[in-house]
Design an enzyme around this catalytic site. Structure first.
Site, PDB file in Angstrom:
ATOM      1  CD  GLU A  82      39.499  47.577  37.123  1.00 32.60           C
ATOM      2  OE1 GLU A  82      38.993  46.780  38.031  1.00 32.60           O
ATOM      3  OE2 GLU A  82      40.645  47.071  35.998  1.00 32.60           O
ATOM      4  CD  GLU A 124      44.465  47.500  35.925  1.00 32.11           C
ATOM      5  OE1 GLU A 124      44.057  46.294  35.983  1.00 32.11           O
ATOM      6  OE2 GLU A 124      44.400  48.239  36.769  1.00 32.11           O
TER       7      GLU A 124
HETATM    8  O1  IFM Z   1      44.484  43.370  40.634  1.00 34.30           O
HETATM    9  C1  IFM Z   1      43.150  43.799  39.631  1.00 34.30           C
HETATM   10  C2  IFM Z   1      43.457  45.372  39.904  1.00 34.30           C
HETATM   11  O2  IFM Z   1      43.498  45.743  41.092  1.00 34.30           O
HETATM   12  C3  IFM Z   1      42.371  45.882  39.172  1.00 34.30           C
HETATM   13  N1  IFM Z   1      42.212  45.319  37.609  1.00 34.30           N
HETATM   14  C4  IFM Z   1      42.212  44.025  37.768  1.00 34.30           C
HETATM   15  C5  IFM Z   1      43.553  43.310  38.451  1.00 34.30           C
HETATM   16  C6  IFM Z   1      43.249  41.822  38.368  1.00 34.30           C
HETATM   17  O3  IFM Z   1      42.152  41.162  38.553  1.00 34.30           O
END
Ligand code: IFM
Length: 440
Positions: free
Chosen positions: A167, A351
């Site tokens: 990210e 994710e």
């Molecule tokens: O917990 C985070 C993760 O570290 C990165 N992506 C989003 C998740 C939820 O906020």
């Protein structure tokens, strides 16, 4: 669940994701201090000043945690490696115990026939490098390439896939412009530089891993769909700029060797000298593209300095994070990414998931996952080469500035006893992934 494996293309991969600082227990095992430790130790930054010192104590309980991954029938485990656990000062002296841990974790995955999918950096920068300017310092690309060689020199021979940075928007904009994550800066020059350097570091790490003979390397972006708050031309312009900063800047750098014009209007004066010359490195070819997707935002124009925009509350149902649930935007992102950026390159949803206060019968999570799997299917039907879906997260964990309050796990963690208890969503996924599948 509404779906089983057989509803998805052959070889479609299902996985669960975690990250080092959120679960391992960073105060243990010789890891160096990170900017998240000091950010969390500063009043007002994190709920109850909580930190990752112990977290889920995954460092000592990883075998038990990986048993859940196997029992759930998942093909892949997406984890991250902590830079400061491997190199406590960010450079130089190696912490052998840190390298040994990732070595044992890798073997424990393979013993369970789970594919190891590593991310090299998921947000805990060694403090010694933060002292030198962290992501604002152009040298970070070389420091990161060196770290990549150390960690992948040890475990790279057994990785199924690797992405350098989780990210890039969070590493840069959220942390250097909005100040919500470490290092907690609110400065446009710091934001512009970190946005560029995080992509440069990504490219250098890909080059380093190619040099080690590795394959199946990717890039992971978090995308947030932006919708104009009303029909006005001003709202549309604001939404397009939000899309540019959040989504198109990073995808554009890696897949088009270009940053969007509307973002350059505000950021170009603050980018490092010679930034255009870095695109050949930034756009080093990758083998797949990972998308992390959670929500959308309604965007309206705002007074004040660039980017003159704000998000406003929307009408859709929300998760415990207050994030609107909009599965259709996931389909739109998958289609748009393939059409405009990645073509035939495999795309994985790296994710997706939700925070919920429900610790046992988490029907809301099952519904959320069903809706988003349906969104993935819609993209597959439209010809998008999506070949994997990872749930965030295996365990309830340290949700950064929200501390331990927001629970994303398929497995409940009692943070007093560290006892793990699978939730209803875990069992639902387990049946979806293992019913009728012969175990070998
Ligand atoms: O917990 C985070 C993760 O570290 C990165 N992506 C989003 C998740 C939820 O906020």
């Amino acid at each position: 669940m509404k779906y089983t494996r057989s509803d998805f293309p052959k070889d479609f991969l299902f996985g669960v994701a975690t990250s080092a600082y959120q679960i391992e227990g960073h105060a243990q095992g010789g890891a160096g201090e990170t900017h998240w430790d000091t950010f969390a130790a500063t009043p007002g930054n994190v709920v109850r000043n909580e930190n990752g010192d112990l977290a889920c104590d995954h460092l000592h309980r990883f075998e038990e945690d990986l048993d859940f991954v196997r029992e759930g029938g998942f093909d892949c485990y997406r984890f991250s490696t902590s830079w400061a656990r491997v190199l406590p000062e960010g450079r130089g002296q190696v912490n052998q115990a840190g390298l040994d841990f990732y070595d044992r974790l890798t073997d424990a995955l393979l013993e369970r026939r789970i594919r190891p999918c590593a991310t090299l950096y998921h947000w805990e920068l060694p403090s010694a490098l933060a002292d030198l300017g962290g992501w604002r310092n152009p040298d970070i690309a070389s420091w990161f390439a060196d770290f990549t060689e150390v960690i992948m020199g040890r475990i790279g021979d057994r990785m199924f896939s690797v992405a350098p940075i989780n990210e890039p928007w969070c590493v840069s904009w959220l942390s250097h412009f909005e100040g919500h994550h470490a290092p907690g800066l609110r400065d446009i020059r710091a934001a512009a530089r970190s946005m560029h350097h995080v992509l440069l570091a990504h490219g250098r790490a890909i080059q380093a891993m190619r040099g080690l003979g590795m394959s199946n390397l990717g890039a992971v972006f978090n995308l947030e769909w932006s919708e104009p708050a009303d029909d006005s031309a001003e709202a549309q312009k604001a939404a397009a700029l939000y899309d540019g900063i959040y989504n198109r800047f990073f995808l554009g750098g890696v897949f088009k060797k270009a940053y969007p014009d509307n973002v350059l209007e505000g950021l170009e004066p603050h980018l490092p000298t010679g930034w255009q010359d870095d695109f050949d490195t930034i756009a080093e070819p990758v083998d797949w593209c990972g998308l992390n997707y959670y929500t959308r935002k309604l965007i309206a124009p705002d007074e004040g300095a660039w980017p003159h925009l704000k998000d406003v509350p929307g009408p859709l149902p929300k998760t415990q994070m207050g994030w609107e649930i909009d599965p259709a935007a996931l389909t739109r992102f998958l289609v748009r990414t393939a059409q405009e950026y990645t073509g035939n390159l495999p795309i994985l949803v790296t994710e997706n998931g939700l925070a919920s206060p429900e610790r046992h019968n988490d029907k809301d999570r099952i519904d959320y996952l069903n809706q988003h799997l349906s969104a993935v299917q819609d993209a597959v039907v439209q010809g998008v080469p999506v070949n994997g879906y990872f749930i965030w997260s295996l365990l309830d964990n340290y949700e950064w500035a929200f501390g331990y309050e927001k629970r994303f796990g398929l497995i409940d963690v009692d943070f007093d006893t560290l006892k793990r208890s699978p939730k209803a969503s875990f069992f639902a996924l387990k049946s979806a992934l293992t019913d009728g599948v012969a175990s070998s």
